[in-house]
Design an enzyme around this catalytic site. Structure first.
Site, PDB file in Angstrom:
ATOM      1  N   SER A 289       0.837  -1.195   0.000  1.00 53.85           N
ATOM      2  CA  SER A 289       0.000   0.000   0.000  1.00 53.85           C
ATOM      3  C   SER A 289       0.872   1.245   0.000  1.00 53.85           C
ATOM      4  O   SER A 289       2.100   1.159   0.030  1.00 53.85           O
ATOM      5  CB  SER A 289      -0.921   0.005   1.214  1.00 53.85           C
ATOM      6  OG  SER A 289      -0.147   0.234   2.374  1.00 53.85           O
ATOM      7  N   LYS A 290       0.196   2.388  -0.011  1.00 49.95           N
ATOM      8  CA  LYS A 290       0.867   3.690  -0.055  1.00 49.95           C
ATOM      9  C   LYS A 290       1.985   3.826   0.976  1.00 49.95           C
ATOM     10  O   LYS A 290       3.016   4.416   0.698  1.00 49.95           O
ATOM     11  CB  LYS A 290      -0.156   4.793   0.241  1.00 49.95           C
ATOM     12  CG  LYS A 290      -0.920   5.246  -0.969  1.00 49.95           C
ATOM     13  CD  LYS A 290      -0.330   6.571  -1.486  1.00 49.95           C
ATOM     14  CE  LYS A 290      -0.749   6.869  -2.916  1.00 49.95           C
ATOM     15  NZ  LYS A 290       0.006   6.116  -3.904  1.00 49.95           N
ATOM     16  N   ARG A 291       1.737   3.258   2.159  1.00 48.45           N
ATOM     17  CA  ARG A 291       2.742   3.483   3.208  1.00 48.45           C
ATOM     18  C   ARG A 291       4.063   2.777   2.905  1.00 48.45           C
ATOM     19  O   ARG A 291       5.052   2.981   3.576  1.00 48.45           O
ATOM     20  CB  ARG A 291       2.192   3.086   4.584  1.00 48.45           C
ATOM     21  CG  ARG A 291       2.085   1.617   4.832  1.00 48.45           C
ATOM     22  CD  ARG A 291       1.230   1.302   6.045  1.00 48.45           C
ATOM     23  NE  ARG A 291       0.770  -0.060   5.976  1.00 48.45           N
ATOM     24  CZ  ARG A 291       1.439  -1.100   6.452  1.00 48.45           C
ATOM     25  NH1 ARG A 291       2.596  -0.917   7.051  1.00 48.45           N
ATOM     26  NH2 ARG A 291       0.952  -2.309   6.325  1.00 48.45           N
TER      27      ARG A 291
END
Ligand code: GLU
Length: 532
Positions: A289-291
């Site tokens: 994911s984005k993180r």
């Protein structure tokens, strides 16, 4: 061209002929029946909800490689019937990302083909006709339950600890009842009549045989009450209409496949072959994911990754060519296409490793020919505000030289522009440790002043001449070269690391070097003499 993998019964429908009179233009018996050679036709079918992510890019890549390997067609189909989630601009982002990666499609947006249009939103009539046919043959039924009623019953099922499936309320409505509800103007969805016993086996080219009990499925919706198709329905209608031979897609769709197989059966058609590609996980084995940093192709592009690197990296994420066993990892797109096979796709999730991708990128940066490197790097220098867009020839030339000096030392184009900023604007900040170590030492001021005199005296300012002058200066002063070289580097670049010192000085030019040496001297004097 024989269809690879079409060796076993492709599912519960093998060998069955059309059941009803359902026909769509362009839909006949699927290719490959009766052992005849069938053309390979694969598709990438993104939903345009955002930019193209690495998972999607890898799915597209595997499809593309498979098509190229077998001389087949790669179709791009935009699945945009979910009006709420689809975004007008996203299909443009996706096509731009695919083009940038070098994954050209044979049919799809901007590439008319015999089975278009390739946007599902433009094919609604086809789905409605297919649903009508299933209704007429009693294989599907209208469902008048309203969303509120369904939610209420789901809540109740949840309270009672029951499965949250559709309870089949409208399955048994008699014709009179249906007519009455229709006459009342009640909107209705269309559901497939799913067999209540037995099971469907997905014979997956990667996963092997996976069985799904029909008791775990419900009568799923084909058309919603607003007349829009669901993913499963539109997907099957289109895979048939577009004569798709192999469905290569993300593992997350494996659970949709029994539903889709039931639809092929209802439609009286043989299904394509399926290959579900394992997921890509983050290094901590959670969902990517984005993180975890950049996850979309666009972001990688903006960070200065090269398409060759991304393609090479993604191809090896869950698949490997035979030579990988001897440790070979570098493959061009064409080399990958010569080697790709589904039987070398692994069954386990692949773990994403940006370090590895960066390693590939450094490699491909070095491989570029100088003209191409300049073309790719220039926008990054522009973006950093170092040069104007479309710079005049002499500035372009300087960027070209900087690129050649920096290329072996950086990992991305963005890093290159940052590392090369000092070539295009004055140094305002100095590496603190470097400054303390090489400039805040006794004799540094005198050393830099002498260096500046030598620089000024040079008639030719090329790397050999600068180097000779510098070595002579150290010898004249009876000092070792490192203090002189390091002090100069910090003074003229602001950093302790960078390309070769004399190449750097030469490209900066005699005037700039002189000025930067003078500025460092002045700073030192100000600091030590309390401004004096
Ligand atoms: N639109 C679906 C998705 O983006 C396609 C799945 C499939 O390939 O069938 O996940």
């Amino acid at each position: 061209m024989a269809v690879p993998g079409r060796k076993v019964s492709p599912g519960p429908l093998a060998g069955r002929g059309p059941v009803g009179g359902w026909r769509l233009s362009g839909v006949g018996a699927p290719a490959g029946k009766g052992g005849a050679a069938a053309p390979v036709r694969v598709r990438f079918a993104p939903s345009p909800t955002g930019s193209l992510h690495v998972g999607g890019a890898r799915t597209a890549l595997f499809n593309w490689l498979f098509a190229r390997r077998h001389g087949g067609a790669f179709v791009l189909r935009i699945e945009d019937t979910d009006v709420e989630r689809s975004r007008e601009e996203a299909s443009g982002w996706i096509t731009a990302a695919l083009s940038w990666l070098g994954l050209d499609w044979d049919e799809g947006p901007g590439r008319a083909g015999p089975y278009g249009p390739y946007f599902q939103s433009q094919r609604i009539e086809l789905y409605r006709r297919a649903a009508q046919d299933l209704l007429e043959r009693g294989l599907a039924y209208p469902c008048f339950c309203t969303p509120e009623e369904l939610a209420e019953r789901r809540d109740e099922a949840r309270r009672m600890g029951l499965a949250l499936r559709y309870d089949g309320r409208c399955r048994g409505l008699g014709p009179g009842e249906r007519r009455r509800l229709e006459a009342e103007g009640r909107p209705h969805a269309v559901r497939l009549r799913v067999p209540q016993t037995g099971s469907t086996v997905v014979d997956d080219l990667i996963r092997g045989r996976v069985g799904f009990d029909h008791s775990t499925l419900d009568d799923f919706v084909l058309l919603k009450s607003d007349g829009m198709p669901t993913y499963n329905f539109a997907c099957v209608v289109d895979d048939l209409a577009m004569r798709i031979s192999h469905v290569i897609r993300a593992e997350e769709h494996l659970s949709n496949t029994p539903k889709q197989l039931l639809l092929y059966e209802a439609l009286g058609q043989s299904p394509p072959l399926f290959a579900h590609v394992p997921m890509i996980l983050a290094p901590d084995r959670s969902k990517l994911s984005k993180r975890h940093g950049a996850t979309s192709v666009e972001e990688f592009r903006e960070q200065g990754f090269l398409p060759q690197a991304l393609v090479n990296y993604l191809a090896l994420l869950g698949w490997s060519p035979p030579e990988a066993e001897e440790g070979r990892e570098l493959f061009t797109l064409a080399e990958l296409a010569e080697r790709f096979s589904l039987d070398r796709v692994v069954r386990t999730a692949a773990v994403y490793d940006v370090g590895k991708l960066t390693w590939f990128n450094s490699h491909y940066l070095r491989q570029l020919d100088p003209a191409r490197a300049l073309e790719l790097a220039l926008p990054f220098f522009v973006r950093e505000g170092l040069v104007p867009p479309d710079p005049p020839p002499e500035v372009r030339q300087r960027v070209a030289q900087a690129v050649e000096l920096l290329r072996p030392r950086v990992r991305t184009l963005a890093e290159m522009a940052r590392a090369g900023a000092f070539f295009f604007r004055p140094v305002t900040e100095y590496d603190r440790e470097g400054w303390e170590k090489w400039l805040e030492r006794p004799g540094a001021v005198e050393l830099l002043e002498k260096a500046r005199e030598r620089v000024r005296s040079l008639e030719v300012f090329d790397p050999p001449a600068i180097e000779a002058a510098y070595r002579r200066l150290a010898a004249d002063l009876g000092i070792p070269t490192p203090p002189l070289f390091h002090a100069t580097r910090v003074a003229v670049t602001g950093s302790t690391v960078g390309p070769g010192l004399f190449d750097t000085m030469s490209l900066l030019g005699q005037r700039a070097v002189e000025e930067r040496l003078a500025k460092a001297v002045q700073r030192l004097k100000e600091a030590s003499g309390g401004g004096g």
